[in-house]
Design an enzyme around this catalytic site. Sequence first.
Site, mmCIF file in Angstrom:
data_model
loop_
_atom_site.group_PDB
_atom_site.id
_atom_site.type_symbol
_atom_site.label_atom_id
_atom_site.label_comp_id
_atom_site.label_asym_id
_atom_site.label_seq_id
_atom_site.Cartn_x
_atom_site.Cartn_y
_atom_site.Cartn_z
ATOM 1 N N LYS A 52 0.848 -1.195 0.000
ATOM 2 C CA LYS A 52 0.000 0.000 0.000
ATOM 3 C C LYS A 52 0.887 1.251 0.000
ATOM 4 C CE LYS A 52 -3.890 -2.369 2.204
ATOM 5 N NZ LYS A 52 -4.661 -2.666 3.421
ATOM 6 N N GLN A 96 -4.223 -1.786 10.014
ATOM 7 C CA GLN A 96 -4.236 -3.052 9.275
ATOM 8 C C GLN A 96 -4.761 -4.166 10.177
ATOM 9 O OE1 GLN A 96 -3.559 -3.374 6.024
ATOM 10 N NE2 GLN A 96 -3.740 -5.585 5.943
ATOM 11 N N ASP A 119 -10.515 3.233 4.748
ATOM 12 C CA ASP A 119 -10.921 1.823 4.642
ATOM 13 C C ASP A 119 -12.424 1.687 4.391
ATOM 14 O OD1 ASP A 119 -9.152 -0.310 4.781
ATOM 15 O OD2 ASP A 119 -8.907 -0.177 6.950
HETATM 16 N N1 GUN Z 1 -6.716 -6.762 6.342
HETATM 17 C C1 GUN Z 1 -7.060 -7.408 5.196
HETATM 18 N N2 GUN Z 1 -7.684 -6.584 4.350
HETATM 19 C C2 GUN Z 1 -7.742 -5.379 4.953
HETATM 20 C C3 GUN Z 1 -8.277 -4.107 4.564
HETATM 21 O O1 GUN Z 1 -8.845 -3.921 3.474
HETATM 22 N N3 GUN Z 1 -8.133 -3.103 5.472
HETATM 23 C C4 GUN Z 1 -7.533 -3.298 6.691
HETATM 24 N N4 GUN Z 1 -7.469 -2.253 7.519
HETATM 25 N N5 GUN Z 1 -7.029 -4.451 7.069
HETATM 26 C C5 GUN Z 1 -7.134 -5.498 6.212
#
Ligand code: GUN
Length: 288
Positions: A52, A96, A119
């Site tokens: 990311k 995350q 998110d």
């Molecule tokens: N863990 C797996 N996918 C995601 C996501 O899209 N956002 C977050 N914050 N954690 C994740």
Amino acid sequence: MSINLISKPIVDQELENLKNRCNKLKNSGIIPNLQVLLVGNNKASKIYTNRKKKFCESFGAKCDIHHLDENISVDDFINELNKISSDKNVHGTFVQLPLPKQLSNLEVEKLIPAEKDVDGFHPFNLFALLSDNKKNDYFKPCTPYGVMNLLKYYNIPISGKNAVIIGRSMIVGKPMQMLLTNANATVTLCHSKTQNLAELTKKADIIISAIGKPKFLNDTYIHPDQKNKTVVIDVGINTDQDGNLCGDVDFDKVSPLVYAITPVPGGVGPLTILTLSQNLLQAAEKII
Ligand code: GUN
């Protein structure tokens, strides 16, 4: 031969857009700024957050990962998150997931202000999704929205179709159900207690798997008469017995039986990052 629903052309096309939007913001003195909280040593989470960050930097945004100790206390975690999300130079932030045990009961979705919740997990953003708000003034959940963009790019019809989602998580399954319902699909949300899953998937026009079980969905879940009609979207990112990256779908067995299928890697994964980036710029643009 089925169509391979790769995400690269979508990402390449949108990357130019992101660069232009980012430059425009910079010309107004704003550097889009994403701050990420990563707690503990989950290997997959480290990989995802690094991807990311790298992608955000590729179009000119700032992105920092705050790596917190696996055993951090609830109070210290909340303090850290508050400090980051209240910084006026920060436009977007997320934690995350998954979180270590001591933090797993925290409602992190509510701790990040809705206007920085890139998110799309905050109740404000989820309600906008639930109520099919047509205004572009909320953040869409990244993975499900990425799937919608993929279906749109490849001209896959949704309205009136039967969609079967496997997995009822807050990150993928439940918001995916809402997006497909809003797009006029008839949606069945399946999970670990669903009886006769194969009967449901065999009737589906679109199957979306998000359960995290390597190669779970095989040829026994596809109806022979549906041959060349079904669209299979694989949201899973797993490792098989040999340590190789694979999805929830047994690609080699399912691919010859369906109209179109996403590969892993190169399918849904990059679209999650793309939606996150679009959300970040949307957050930064709001303050021009
Ligand atoms: N863990 C797996 N996918 C995601 C996501 O899209 N956002 C977050 N914050 N954690 C994740």
